[in-house]
Write a protein that holds these residues in place. Structure first.
Motif, PDB file in Angstrom:
ATOM      1  N   UNK A 138      34.046  45.130  29.152  1.00 18.18           N
ATOM      2  CA  UNK A 138      34.988  44.686  30.018  1.00 18.18           C
ATOM      3  C   UNK A 138      35.078  43.231  30.395  1.00 18.18           C
ATOM      4  N   UNK A 139      33.698  42.812  30.518  1.00 15.60           N
ATOM      5  CA  UNK A 139      33.620  41.283  31.011  1.00 15.60           C
ATOM      6  C   UNK A 139      34.208  40.492  29.758  1.00 15.60           C
ATOM      7  N   UNK A 140      33.503  40.858  28.821  1.00 14.69           N
ATOM      8  CA  UNK A 140      33.905  40.090  27.402  1.00 14.69           C
ATOM      9  C   UNK A 140      35.554  40.175  27.214  1.00 14.69           C
ATOM     10  N   UNK A 141      35.900  41.299  27.297  1.00 12.04           N
ATOM     11  CA  UNK A 141      37.597  41.626  27.012  1.00 12.04           C
ATOM     12  C   UNK A 141      38.193  40.632  27.850  1.00 12.04           C
ATOM     13  N   UNK A 142      37.810  40.658  29.128  1.00 13.61           N
ATOM     14  CA  UNK A 142      38.680  39.913  30.300  1.00 13.61           C
ATOM     15  C   UNK A 142      38.477  37.977  29.905  1.00 13.61           C
ATOM     16  N   UNK A 143      37.121  37.762  29.363  1.00 16.13           N
ATOM     17  CA  UNK A 143      37.160  36.415  29.093  1.00 16.13           C
ATOM     18  C   UNK A 143      37.903  35.747  27.576  1.00 16.13           C
ATOM     19  N   UNK A 144      37.965  36.887  26.951  1.00 13.57           N
ATOM     20  CA  UNK A 144      38.885  36.786  25.570  1.00 13.57           C
ATOM     21  C   UNK A 144      40.265  36.635  25.894  1.00 13.57           C
ATOM     22  N   UNK A 145      41.044  37.638  26.712  1.00 16.89           N
ATOM     23  CA  UNK A 145      42.113  37.459  26.884  1.00 16.89           C
ATOM     24  C   UNK A 145      42.640  36.686  27.826  1.00 16.89           C
ATOM     25  N   UNK A 146      41.894  36.353  28.625  1.00 15.37           N
ATOM     26  CA  UNK A 146      42.194  35.139  29.611  1.00 15.37           C
ATOM     27  C   UNK A 146      42.548  33.959  28.764  1.00 15.37           C
ATOM     28  N   UNK A 147      42.102  33.561  27.772  1.00 13.00           N
ATOM     29  CA  UNK A 147      42.679  32.370  26.872  1.00 13.00           C
ATOM     30  C   UNK A 147      44.019  32.661  26.485  1.00 13.00           C
ATOM     31  N   UNK A 148      44.497  33.680  26.169  1.00  5.38           N
ATOM     32  CA  UNK A 148      45.815  34.029  25.859  1.00  5.38           C
ATOM     33  C   UNK A 148      46.878  33.733  27.085  1.00  5.38           C
ATOM     34  N   UNK A 149      46.390  34.363  28.212  1.00  8.62           N
ATOM     35  CA  UNK A 149      47.048  34.184  29.557  1.00  8.62           C
ATOM     36  C   UNK A 149      47.303  32.871  29.903  1.00  8.62           C
ATOM     37  N   UNK A 150      46.113  31.956  29.608  1.00  6.46           N
ATOM     38  CA  UNK A 150      46.210  30.735  30.098  1.00  6.46           C
ATOM     39  C   UNK A 150      47.038  29.751  28.993  1.00  6.46           C
ATOM     40  N   UNK A 151      47.207  30.380  27.783  1.00  5.40           N
ATOM     41  CA  UNK A 151      47.984  29.718  26.925  1.00  5.40           C
ATOM     42  C   UNK A 151      49.197  29.622  27.195  1.00  5.40           C
ATOM     43  N   UNK A 152      49.787  30.983  27.637  1.00  2.51           N
ATOM     44  CA  UNK A 152      51.309  31.029  27.994  1.00  2.51           C
ATOM     45  C   UNK A 152      51.633  30.487  29.228  1.00  2.51           C
ATOM     46  N   UNK A 153      50.691  30.476  30.244  1.00  2.70           N
ATOM     47  CA  UNK A 153      50.844  29.812  31.515  1.00  2.70           C
ATOM     48  C   UNK A 153      51.176  28.359  31.225  1.00  2.70           C
TER      49      UNK A 153
END
Lengths: 206, 206
Positions: A138-153
């Protein structure tokens, strides 16, 4: 950075350090604030487009891991929801889920104050015990998907700020190719370089 | 579905049901398998493009929640990692992290076999107790971000399958606008409708 023979870095590290560099530069002056000048906002647009495409690249480099983790986590949460409805697990300490307090009830034990440091007081809303491998995943998943969320932001922030300088960016889009989330790093560099050139020229720095 | 006045559904539900419908249709015959005909693969490309853009839409509808959850979860995991290094929490039962077994040690208690149903046996690799709100948040976060991961997966599958019918899709791209992840639902419908029309026509079904 790319040509330093002594320091062969992974693309992920290189993108990540570039992101840090841009974020650092942006913290020196709040280019996106209301009091920023039009020129500063134009620079903020360019920075946000860079950040967006760099975060997107970072996401793509680790996307396959995220897909794998996502499947395992979805499976885990599905089973975990089933378990909590069909046969309340003794690991659950929330009164709503498990009516009778279990022998392992975590509150009001003195330990709860220690556990509270890691995100929430178990006393008030209960705790759930999860396998350690799920916790790591879950920790790794949150770290990786954070990149796509930041990208859209950052993409949306750039769009918002660019609306104050429509003419400038329309001209830049015509001179170069308009940037999109499919743009290559080369296209990004060329676009940003041209944009910076025009900004310097407008500020009579050339 | 969009025009049924008796059933005013949220866009998310509508997209999600459309995804289910396409997935159901695709299960009837494995259009993407090696034994599929060229025409079947063309249909699979169209289906995968639809799925990709529908999943992307679903992601966008809930993106703001994901951003919020992502921040809280990153914060939680950061603190949780610190806690485990600086002051081992009594909630951790993994021998590596917490040398001396805590009074709450979860194994080998008879309860561990019940907990095992939800993803892993705590005995072998240890368990971590997390606040219930974090557990819920992680489950929602995985569900929302799964949409963007699926979107990329279907886009890549479509690209891969389309390479067998380059001419067909080049013509379709010229006749319509090429689809991209920025395409609107209207553009998607028009593109797919035209593609299906050509497929029927090639199969002498018109």
């Amino acid at each position: 950075m790319e040509r330093d023979p002594l320091e062969a870095k992974s693309p992920y590290t290189m993108y990540s350090e570039t992101v840090e560099l841009i974020r650092y530069a942006m913290r020196l002056k709040n280019f996106a604030s209301h009091s920023a000048t039009v020129a500063e906002k134009k620079l903020a647009v360019l920075c946000n487009r860079c950040l967006s495409l760099l975060y997107l690249r970072m996401f793509h480099l680790k996307k396959d891991h995220a897909v794998k983790y996502s499947r395992s986590l979805m499976e885990y949460f599905k089973n975990s929801a089933k378990t909590s409805h069909q046969a309340p697990s003794p690991w659950r300490t929330n009164g709503k889920v498990n009516g009778t307090p279990s022998p392992l009830s975590l509150s009001p034990s003195p330990a709860s104050s220690v556990g509270g440091g890691s995100g929430g007081a178990p006393g008030s809303s209960g705790s759930v015990a999860i396998p350690q491998r799920i916790h790591h995943m879950a920790a790794s998943h949150v770290n990786i998907t954070n990149n796509i969320l930041r990208s859209y932001e950052h993409w949306e922030t750039a769009d918002r700020l660019a609306s104050d300088s429509q003419e400038f960016f329309q001209e830049l889009d015509s001179a170069m190719e308009p940037l999109s989330q499919q743009s290559s790093m080369t296209e990004l560099v060329r676009y940003i370089r041209q944009g910076l050139h025009w900004l310097r020229s407008e500020a009579h720095l050339l």
